[in-house]
Write an enzyme that holds these catalytic residues in place. Sequence first.
Site, mmCIF file in Angstrom:
data_model
loop_
_atom_site.group_PDB
_atom_site.id
_atom_site.type_symbol
_atom_site.label_atom_id
_atom_site.label_comp_id
_atom_site.label_asym_id
_atom_site.label_seq_id
_atom_site.Cartn_x
_atom_site.Cartn_y
_atom_site.Cartn_z
ATOM 1 N N HIS A 53 0.694 -1.155 0.148
ATOM 2 C CA HIS A 53 0.429 0.463 0.090
ATOM 3 C C HIS A 53 0.260 1.398 -0.350
ATOM 4 O O HIS A 53 2.208 1.162 0.190
ATOM 5 C CB HIS A 53 -0.794 -0.117 1.171
ATOM 6 C CG HIS A 53 -0.549 -0.162 2.661
ATOM 7 N ND1 HIS A 53 -0.797 -1.117 3.222
ATOM 8 C CD2 HIS A 53 0.329 0.915 3.315
ATOM 9 C CE1 HIS A 53 0.493 -1.246 4.498
ATOM 10 N NE2 HIS A 53 1.079 -0.175 4.085
HETATM 11 C C1 T46 Z 1 3.109 0.133 6.871
HETATM 12 C C2 T46 Z 1 4.551 -0.242 7.252
HETATM 13 C C3 T46 Z 1 5.393 -1.267 7.407
HETATM 14 C C4 T46 Z 1 -4.286 -0.025 13.496
HETATM 15 O O1 T46 Z 1 -5.729 -0.258 13.598
HETATM 16 N N1 T46 Z 1 -3.527 1.149 13.316
HETATM 17 C C5 T46 Z 1 -2.178 1.204 12.677
HETATM 18 O O2 T46 Z 1 -1.705 2.329 13.388
HETATM 19 C C6 T46 Z 1 -2.198 0.358 11.659
HETATM 20 C C7 T46 Z 1 -0.592 0.558 11.936
HETATM 21 C C8 T46 Z 1 -2.818 -0.620 11.541
HETATM 22 N N2 T46 Z 1 -4.499 -0.805 12.861
HETATM 23 C C9 T46 Z 1 -4.933 -1.948 11.775
HETATM 24 C C10 T46 Z 1 -5.193 -1.685 9.876
HETATM 25 C C11 T46 Z 1 -5.689 -3.046 10.058
HETATM 26 O O3 T46 Z 1 -6.391 -3.529 9.743
HETATM 27 O O4 T46 Z 1 -4.278 -3.299 11.610
HETATM 28 C C12 T46 Z 1 -4.116 -4.227 10.578
HETATM 29 C C13 T46 Z 1 -3.379 -4.317 9.995
HETATM 30 O O5 T46 Z 1 -2.674 -3.234 8.819
HETATM 31 P P1 T46 Z 1 -2.248 -3.050 7.374
HETATM 32 O O6 T46 Z 1 -2.490 -3.985 6.777
HETATM 33 O O7 T46 Z 1 -1.935 -1.436 7.496
HETATM 34 O O8 T46 Z 1 -0.270 -3.444 8.415
HETATM 35 P P2 T46 Z 1 0.723 -3.338 6.988
HETATM 36 O O9 T46 Z 1 1.465 -4.636 7.856
HETATM 37 O O10 T46 Z 1 0.685 -4.722 5.956
HETATM 38 O O11 T46 Z 1 1.496 -1.926 7.421
HETATM 39 C C14 T46 Z 1 1.433 -1.201 8.337
HETATM 40 C C15 T46 Z 1 0.575 -0.064 7.906
HETATM 41 O O12 T46 Z 1 -0.153 -0.218 7.600
HETATM 42 C C16 T46 Z 1 1.443 0.816 6.944
HETATM 43 O O13 T46 Z 1 1.776 2.129 7.338
HETATM 44 O O14 T46 Z 1 3.981 1.399 6.088
HETATM 45 O O15 T46 Z 1 3.424 -1.789 8.474
#
Ligand code: T46
Length: 139
Positions: A53
Amino acid sequence: MGRLDQCRIIELPKIEDSRGSLTFVEENRHIPFGIRRVYYLYDVPGGAERGGHAHKNLSQLLIAISGSFDVLLDDGNCSRRFHLNRSYQGLYICPMIWRELENFSSGSVCLVIASNLYSEQDYYRDKMEFLRATGISNG
Ligand code: T46
């Protein structure tokens, strides 16, 4: 200068003595943004990928606090791979950069320092939508 040129490895202070090492990060000094959120990725299974993303307005610093992983960055025009494996180095990622994290080593921890609170509205989770927003889409 493309957006990807703004993304870079930042060397953080490292204070070493006989007790071990200490690294710190101060907002608007070591990193070019204020700090509003910290989160971390851990217990990542072998072969798993994270990210996939881009953020509209968020700036972040990624640090391999433990272990190592790769970060692939893409601004819609150029892409570049970074290997993070030092707890005194951070990868600064400016807004509007597609990122993919992979090749996590066993037991690795990715610490993320972010310029704003979590907001799903700040994400591009669809690559084509991101490319259209950059104006570089071929589709
Ligand atoms: C990035 C990479 C390095 C939250 O509720 N609060 C938060 O602060 C974050 C980061 C995520 N979430 C929730 C949103 C989703 O339901 O946690 C779940 C997993 O998030 P996501 O799929 O976006 O996780 P990653 O590891 O793919 O990405 C994250 C960050 O979202 C992103 O900003 O740069 O880590």
